[in-house]
Design a protein around this motif. Structure first.
Motif, PDB file in Angstrom:
ATOM      1  N   ASN A  57       0.836  -1.201   0.000  1.00 31.75           N
ATOM      2  CA  ASN A  57       0.000   0.000   0.000  1.00 31.75           C
ATOM      3  C   ASN A  57       0.872   1.252   0.000  1.00 31.75           C
ATOM      4  OD1 ASN A  57      -2.165   1.710   0.090  1.00 31.75           O
ATOM      5  ND2 ASN A  57      -3.040   0.897   1.993  1.00 31.75           N
ATOM      6  N   THR A  58       0.706   2.070  -1.036  1.00 30.08           N
ATOM      7  CA  THR A  58       1.471   3.322  -1.107  1.00 30.08           C
ATOM      8  C   THR A  58       0.831   4.436  -0.294  1.00 30.08           C
ATOM      9  OG1 THR A  58       0.285   4.044  -3.094  1.00 30.08           O
ATOM     10  CG2 THR A  58       2.267   2.701  -3.417  1.00 30.08           C
ATOM     11  N   ALA A 108      -3.709   5.043   4.882  1.00 27.42           N
ATOM     12  CA  ALA A 108      -4.788   4.063   4.702  1.00 27.42           C
ATOM     13  C   ALA A 108      -6.087   4.570   5.328  1.00 27.42           C
ATOM     14  CB  ALA A 108      -4.395   2.708   5.289  1.00 27.42           C
ATOM     15  N   GLU A 109      -6.504   5.751   4.901  1.00 26.74           N
ATOM     16  CA  GLU A 109      -7.641   6.442   5.508  1.00 26.74           C
ATOM     17  C   GLU A 109      -8.895   5.586   5.486  1.00 26.74           C
ATOM     18  OE1 GLU A 109     -10.207  10.587   4.927  1.00 26.74           O
ATOM     19  OE2 GLU A 109      -8.486  10.154   3.658  1.00 26.74           O
ATOM     20  N   GLU A 116     -14.211   1.052   5.552  1.00 27.22           N
ATOM     21  CA  GLU A 116     -13.321   0.599   4.478  1.00 27.22           C
ATOM     22  C   GLU A 116     -12.076   1.481   4.499  1.00 27.22           C
ATOM     23  OE1 GLU A 116     -13.823  -0.266  -0.276  1.00 27.22           O
ATOM     24  OE2 GLU A 116     -14.543   1.654   0.488  1.00 27.22           O
ATOM     25  N   HIS A 117     -10.904   0.873   4.332  1.00 31.92           N
ATOM     26  CA  HIS A 117      -9.680   1.662   4.282  1.00 31.92           C
ATOM     27  C   HIS A 117      -9.180   1.770   2.847  1.00 31.92           C
ATOM     28  CE1 HIS A 117      -7.953  -2.446   4.549  1.00 31.92           C
ATOM     29  NE2 HIS A 117      -6.969  -1.944   3.834  1.00 31.92           N
ATOM     30  N   ASN A 118      -8.453   2.816   2.564  1.00 32.29           N
ATOM     31  CA  ASN A 118      -7.942   3.049   1.216  1.00 32.29           C
ATOM     32  C   ASN A 118      -6.756   2.145   0.937  1.00 32.29           C
ATOM     33  OD1 ASN A 118      -7.863   4.490  -1.292  1.00 32.29           O
ATOM     34  ND2 ASN A 118      -5.979   5.452  -0.568  1.00 32.29           N
ATOM     35  N   PRO A 134      -6.165  -5.708   8.270  1.00 32.94           N
ATOM     36  CA  PRO A 134      -4.814  -5.641   7.701  1.00 32.94           C
ATOM     37  C   PRO A 134      -4.220  -4.246   7.656  1.00 32.94           C
ATOM     38  CG  PRO A 134      -6.449  -6.073   5.994  1.00 32.94           C
ATOM     39  CD  PRO A 134      -7.146  -6.218   7.292  1.00 32.94           C
ATOM     40  N   ASN A 135      -5.024  -3.197   7.855  1.00 31.21           N
ATOM     41  CA  ASN A 135      -4.480  -1.837   7.863  1.00 31.21           C
ATOM     42  C   ASN A 135      -4.124  -1.369   9.274  1.00 31.21           C
ATOM     43  OD1 ASN A 135      -7.401  -1.882   8.181  1.00 31.21           O
ATOM     44  ND2 ASN A 135      -7.262   0.352   8.350  1.00 31.21           N
ATOM     45  N   GLU A 136      -4.283  -2.260  10.262  1.00 35.88           N
ATOM     46  CA  GLU A 136      -3.904  -1.903  11.631  1.00 35.88           C
ATOM     47  C   GLU A 136      -2.893  -2.923  12.168  1.00 35.88           C
ATOM     48  OE1 GLU A 136      -7.608   0.764  13.224  1.00 35.88           O
ATOM     49  OE2 GLU A 136      -7.454  -1.273  13.967  1.00 35.88           O
TER      50      GLU A 136
END
Length: 831
Positions: free
Chosen positions: A214-215, A219-220, A230-232, A524-526
């Motif tokens: 993820n660039t 990951a807002e 939902e995260h970006n 997965p974004n945390e």
């Protein structure tokens, strides 16, 4: 075992032009045939990539890719827990054939719509000749899948017989090879003519090293129109700078290695890919082109291949500049005499050892326990695959055999038993390297790609039947993670999404209350496993089913795992089980022994408000108390743990609960949905707790007579009177089968996993015909409606679906348990 590939191909040679028959209990479809009216997504914000989905290839937690029924490679789940869907046209096999002056060459996929890494580009690889798609009038081949095996048979275009079998070593009870990032393509080619045939098989592949991370460091998170967070996710698709490809010649391997720049320590997305064939193929020329341009018209590679079955041989390992992309290709060239057949194994492996989460948080993947974590081991993985693929293939055949032979289950049901396992691979699965604390690593599968958090406990109450019976140590790993999370506290305030959907503004709640059983193991974004309760659609601290779900699953896994009883596991989970039940009892507002639902959706049907004592949560509570008493007695008898106080407390609660459950909810024919709302519907899954109690050999929650009466009502109202039983069981309808609210969400949906659970209950109660009718209806909708290998949570009567790639659908393995009395799958008892 019938129709397994090479023997079938040889049989085709003997019979002449007889059609190829897909292997038994496989899902099949004419190659490249379009779909007339596939299911479409219910909510615009939910994921819908269309029906062109095939079986995923790769190990659990290793990342995977999917090759579709039209031959294109279009699913890319290589970043743990993240999803990218799009065709890379050059990630492909191609075949050249010559007999006398007759030449033909095709890439073995239908013409792609474009290159997803360059969405604004013109036609992709226009110089290439693509394989023709089947039509309603003419088949050009067949795609078939019986996970973890798939087959693509090509027919009527080449003179040669062409069959490709693809698989990864997904082996029950094997906690090593089931993690491998590798795909084996077993090409089987035959000459049915009376003249020699010259053949060249080409594999080409894009260098995607560095893409799948993820660039967007932030990951807002935002809320969808259905209230879910939902995260970006913005992967580095198309970024080629620093990539290089080179030929390799190592013991057992002839191939090409695709690499990129590497950080120190190695970062997510960095590593290698490898294309490989054996180094000892007799009578074969192997040609390699380490670098060609996939962004051009493709003529630099296709023109010589189409003319002569050759590619420009080169070993150009220069690094790509900014804006460049690079592909590699390898050709195996040989001649088949009349009547001759040949088998060519081709392996694609990858070594992307790191999966990252929130900034600064990452884990090594499970396979690195066996190959190291420096990202330089793709060739070693390929070498083992080329050495052992035949053994792996035999072990897959052995573990599938008992299911194939269970003729009491219709073939579509046996097919779905295999194919629903796909989610353990492509469901965003996470499997970390082992530690002293977690000797098998930590494991998790997303609830789904739309609800991207791991191992939702209410969902896995149903969906974990597969993991329990095939990889029980991974099931224990998940439950240990929940056990460790129950005492934790996180007072971070978060807005609850459901209130937004109701127009009630911003309502906040603690993320995690100490003693509350978490809904999930994080996202997965945390920081998965440590930061739990990611979902904020509801305040999960208030849910009335989660504690019961946890206790029942712990006792189930202790009692029924094919590896045998594990008292250490039971003892480790016991303190959390006690804390969870104590916490849930705090919601018994009127001291009748039964926790009360609060009026907002506070259980797995999280858009469906219940008020007061409910049949669903109450039955689970009674079953969980029975399980807790059984746990306490075993721990005291076998380990000497003093559980006297807990036995007395739980026994008192159980006696009180049992005395009030029927009194409050039984209406003489079935159980009311709850005691206070007055909602006049038949809830299809009202007695899940009774199902679980009976399944685990505990005292039943309700009498046999009441259970059978309830099931009869559910069958009539929610199945037979809902679309004449063609869709499955609706969640909740009036007694006459009509909807309470024609615009309702959950009540009018058919939940695939819930249906498989209800079918298992029917089977447990001796009603096999109804069990198979329900299962067959749902399986037919999924696999004829373009939902294969992305099974959703829900389907509707207006041909829409919600929440694809859903964990709960693996509940179909509950039917295997009830049909066979937990017949063991070969290998599953290994540790």
């Amino acid at each position: 075992m019938t129709g397994l590939g090479f023997s079938a191909l040889r049989g085709m040679l003997r019979r002449g032009s007889s059609p190829w028959i897909p292997p038994s209990a496989s899902w099949s479809r004419p190659f490249g045939l379009g779909w007339d009216q596939p299911y479409s997504v219910r909510y615009a914000s939910n994921l819908d990539d269309g029906p062109n989905h095939g079986m995923p290839l790769g190990g659990f937690g290793a990342g995977c890719f999917g090759r579709a029924p039209d031959g294109n490679t279009n699913l890319w789940h290589l970043d743990g827990g993240e999803h990218w869907f799009g065709t890379l046209p050059d990630c492909q096999f191609s075949l050249w054939e010559k007999q006398g002056d007759d030449l033909r060459a095709h890439a073995l996929a239908v013409s792609p719509e474009g290159d997803a890494s360059r969405p604004d580009a013109a036609a992709s690889l226009p110089a290439w000749s693509w394989y023709p798609a089947s039509t309603d009038q003419c088949s050009t081949g067949t795609y078939a899948a019986r996970y973890p095996l798939s087959w693509t048979h090509y027919d009527g275009v080449f003179r040669s017989g062409v069959l490709c079998e693809a698989f990864s070593p997904i082996l029950p009870g094997d906690y090593q090879r089931s993690s491998y990032p590798v795909a084996v393509f077993r090409w089987q080619l035959a000459n049915p003519t009376d003249q020699p045939l010259e053949l060249s098989l080409m594999v080409s592949w894009r260098n995607t090293v560095g893409w799948f991370t993820n660039t967007d460091a932030a990951a807002e998170v935002h809320f969808r129109d259905d209230g879910s967070p939902e995260h970006n996710y913005s992967p580095a698709i198309g970024r080629g700078e620093g990539q290089r490809n080179r030929a390799i010649n190592e013991p057992g391997v002839t191939g090409v290695l695709l690499e990129g720049r590497s950080s120190e320590p190695i970062a997510e997305g960095e590593g290698q890919w490898c294309l490989a064939v054996p180094d000892d193929l007799d009578g074969v020329d192997v040609l390699r082109c380490s670098r060609w341009d996939p962004c051009g018209d493709g003529s630099d590679i296709w023109t010589p291949f189409a003319a002569e079955g050759r590619i420009p041989e080169s070993d150009n390992d220069r690094e790509s500049r900014a804006g460049e992309q690079a592909s590699a290709a390898m050709v195996v060239k040989f001649t088949l005499a009349p009547g001759e057949s040949r088998e060519i194994p081709v392996v694609i492996s990858w070594d992307l050892p790191i999966t990252a989460f929130a900034s600064g948080c990452a884990d090594r993947r499970r396979y690195t326990d066996f190959f190291g974590s420096d990202g330089r081991n793709a060739a070693a993985i390929a070498a083992e695959a080329l050495r052992d693929w035949s053994d792996w293939r035999g072990r897959i055949e052995a573990w599938q055999q008992p299911v194939l032979e269970r003729k009491a289950l219709p073939e579509p049901v046996r097919m779905a038993l295999f194919n629903e396992l796909y989610d353990l691979c492509s469901g965003g699965s996470l499997w970390t390297a082992a530690t002293a604390k977690d000797p098998y690593g930590r494991f998790g599968v997303l609830e789904c790609l739309d609800y991207a958090w791991y191992e939702s406990l209410d969902v896995r109450l149903y969906g974990s039947f597969a993991l329990l019976q095939l990889w029980p140590e991974l099931d224990k790993a998940v439950l240990r993670s929940f056990s460790r999370a129950i005492p934790a506290r996180d007072a971070t305030q978060r807005p609850i999404g459901w209130y937004f959907t109701q127009g009630r503004g911003r309502v906040e709640a603690d993320r995690k209350v100490a003693g509350a059983t978490p809904h999930d193991l994080g996202a997965p974004n945390e920081v998965p496993f440590d930061a739990t309760n990611y979902t904020a659609y509801q305040d999960c601290n208030l849910w009335k089913d989660l504690a019961s779900d946890f206790v029942l699953q712990v006792w189930r896994t202790f009692q029924l795992a094919p590896t045998g009883e594990d008292l250490n596991f039971l003892a480790e989970c016991w303190p959390s089980a006690v804390q969870a039940l104590d916490y849930l009892k705090g919601f018994d507002v009127n001291d009748d022994g039964l926790p009360d639902n609060g009026g907002a959706p506070d259980q797995t049907f999280d858009d469906w408000p219940l008020k007061g004592v409910s049949a669903y949560c109450g039955a689970l509570w009674i079953a969980a108390l029975e399980a807790a008493l059984a746990m306490a007695q075993r721990l005291q008898l076998d380990l000497g743990l003093d559980t006297t106080v807990e036995q007395r407390r739980f026994g008192q609660w159980l006696e009180q609960s049992r005395s009030n459950f029927d009194r409050l909810l039984w209406n003489g024919e079935y159980y009311e949905i709850d005691a206070e709302s007055g909602t006049p519907v038949v809830m299809a899954d009202q007695l899940c707790g009774d199902f679980y109690a009976r399944l685990l050999g505990l005292p039943s929650v309700v009498s046999d007579a009441n259970a059978l009466s309830t099931l009869n009502v559910v069958r009539e109202a929610c199945f037979e009177r809902f679309e004449a039983g063609t869709l499955g069981v609706a969640n909740g309808l009036r007694r006459d089968g009509t909807p309470l609210d024609p615009n309702g969400t959950h009540p009018l949906e058919v939940w695939t996993g819930i249906n498989f659970g209800i079918a298992s209950y029917f089977r447990l109660m001796g009603q096999s015909d109804t069990a198979l009718a329900i299962t067959g209806a749902v399986v037919n909708q999924v696999y004829s409606g373009g939902l294969q290998f992305r099974t959703p949570e829900a389907i509707t009567a207006v041909n829409t679906f919600r929440a694809c790639h859903y964990l709960r659908a693996m509940a179909i393995w509950g039917l295997w348990a009830t049909e066979t009395d937990w017949a063991e799958i070969p290998g599953a008892s290994e540790r």
